[in-house]
Design a protein around this motif. Sequence first.
Motif, mmCIF file in Angstrom:
data_model
loop_
_atom_site.group_PDB
_atom_site.id
_atom_site.type_symbol
_atom_site.label_atom_id
_atom_site.label_comp_id
_atom_site.label_asym_id
_atom_site.label_seq_id
_atom_site.Cartn_x
_atom_site.Cartn_y
_atom_site.Cartn_z
ATOM 1 N N ALA A 83 0.831 -1.208 0.000
ATOM 2 C CA ALA A 83 0.000 0.000 0.000
ATOM 3 C C ALA A 83 0.860 1.249 0.000
ATOM 4 C CB ALA A 83 -0.924 -0.011 1.225
ATOM 5 N N ALA A 84 1.958 1.215 0.776
ATOM 6 C CA ALA A 84 2.834 2.383 0.849
ATOM 7 C C ALA A 84 3.580 2.617 -0.458
ATOM 8 C CB ALA A 84 3.822 2.207 2.003
ATOM 9 N N ILE A 85 4.074 1.532 -1.059
ATOM 10 C CA ILE A 85 4.905 1.668 -2.250
ATOM 11 C C ILE A 85 4.060 1.879 -3.510
ATOM 12 C CG2 ILE A 85 6.582 0.506 -3.729
ATOM 13 C CD1 ILE A 85 7.563 -0.963 -1.197
ATOM 14 N N VAL A 86 3.105 0.974 -3.726
ATOM 15 C CA VAL A 86 2.294 1.034 -4.938
ATOM 16 C C VAL A 86 1.228 2.125 -4.844
ATOM 17 C CG1 VAL A 86 0.753 -0.274 -6.469
ATOM 18 C CG2 VAL A 86 2.706 -1.409 -5.384
ATOM 19 N N GLY A 87 0.634 2.261 -3.654
ATOM 20 C CA GLY A 87 -0.434 3.236 -3.490
ATOM 21 C C GLY A 87 0.036 4.647 -3.250
ATOM 22 N N GLY A 88 1.233 4.793 -2.673
ATOM 23 C CA GLY A 88 1.672 6.119 -2.274
ATOM 24 C C GLY A 88 2.796 6.731 -3.081
ATOM 25 N N THR A 89 3.306 6.016 -4.083
ATOM 26 C CA THR A 89 4.401 6.557 -4.884
ATOM 27 C C THR A 89 4.097 6.393 -6.375
ATOM 28 O OG1 THR A 89 5.668 4.479 -5.046
ATOM 29 C CG2 THR A 89 6.005 5.826 -3.078
#
Length: 253
Positions: free
Chosen positions: A174-180
């Motif tokens: 979620a942090a990598i794919v969703g936030g970047t």
Amino acid sequence: MVILRLLQAEWLMTKHTAIRWLIFLVPVLYPMMVLWYFSQRADQLHIYDGYFSLLAFGLPVGIGLFSALMSGLEEGAGGFYNLLSALSRPKCYIRKLGFIILAMIWIVFGSTSILILGMKKILHIERIQYLIFWQGACWVVGTALILMIFHLILSYAGGMGLSLTVGSAGTLIAAIVGGTIVGDKVWLYIPWAWSMRIIQLPLFYAQPNGLIETEVLKLQLLHSVPAILISTMVMAVLGLIWFHYFQGRKSYE
């Protein structure tokens, strides 16, 4: 009425368990933490972004833990005996999934309500845009439905270890794919990133600036909604089928 009785039975099973602590403490502690963090920067759009981004970030592992605790109750009751001996597997599936969904709705909307109240009474923010916060809460719950179904299956199939492991990995995704920008072209195919992306929609309506890039991104998010809805419905049917044939884990056969 039948569904209400089933949900009531599920609620009674959680007595004296950590599940009730999660249901009642998270909606209070999380918004208070956010209010404290933003106490020196009381801008409601920054609060919205920080509150829902962190919520979407922690949602996968939270759902993994909650689902695992729920399956643990059933496992402790004679090794899934109640489920395996049930005459109606669909009712058991609806009961379990319905309880998790209602618990998540309570946590997300309860937490959002306390956040809004704190913004008004503690941070003294005027002209709060209530609608964007309620929209954000709806998007978070709606995009997390598929994770609730998936983790319910995982927790019954593999126990707490598997559900928590996948949930923890989902949080990183979620942090990598969703936030970047890494996930700009693939996020729609990865359910753990859905909440992180979709929560941007209310911000576009709160701050319309007419930029072409903004309009394109808004349209991309809106066009993704049907795919998310269809995927969730398909996952719900697959979950029902899986529960119908579930025979317990190997150690209980």
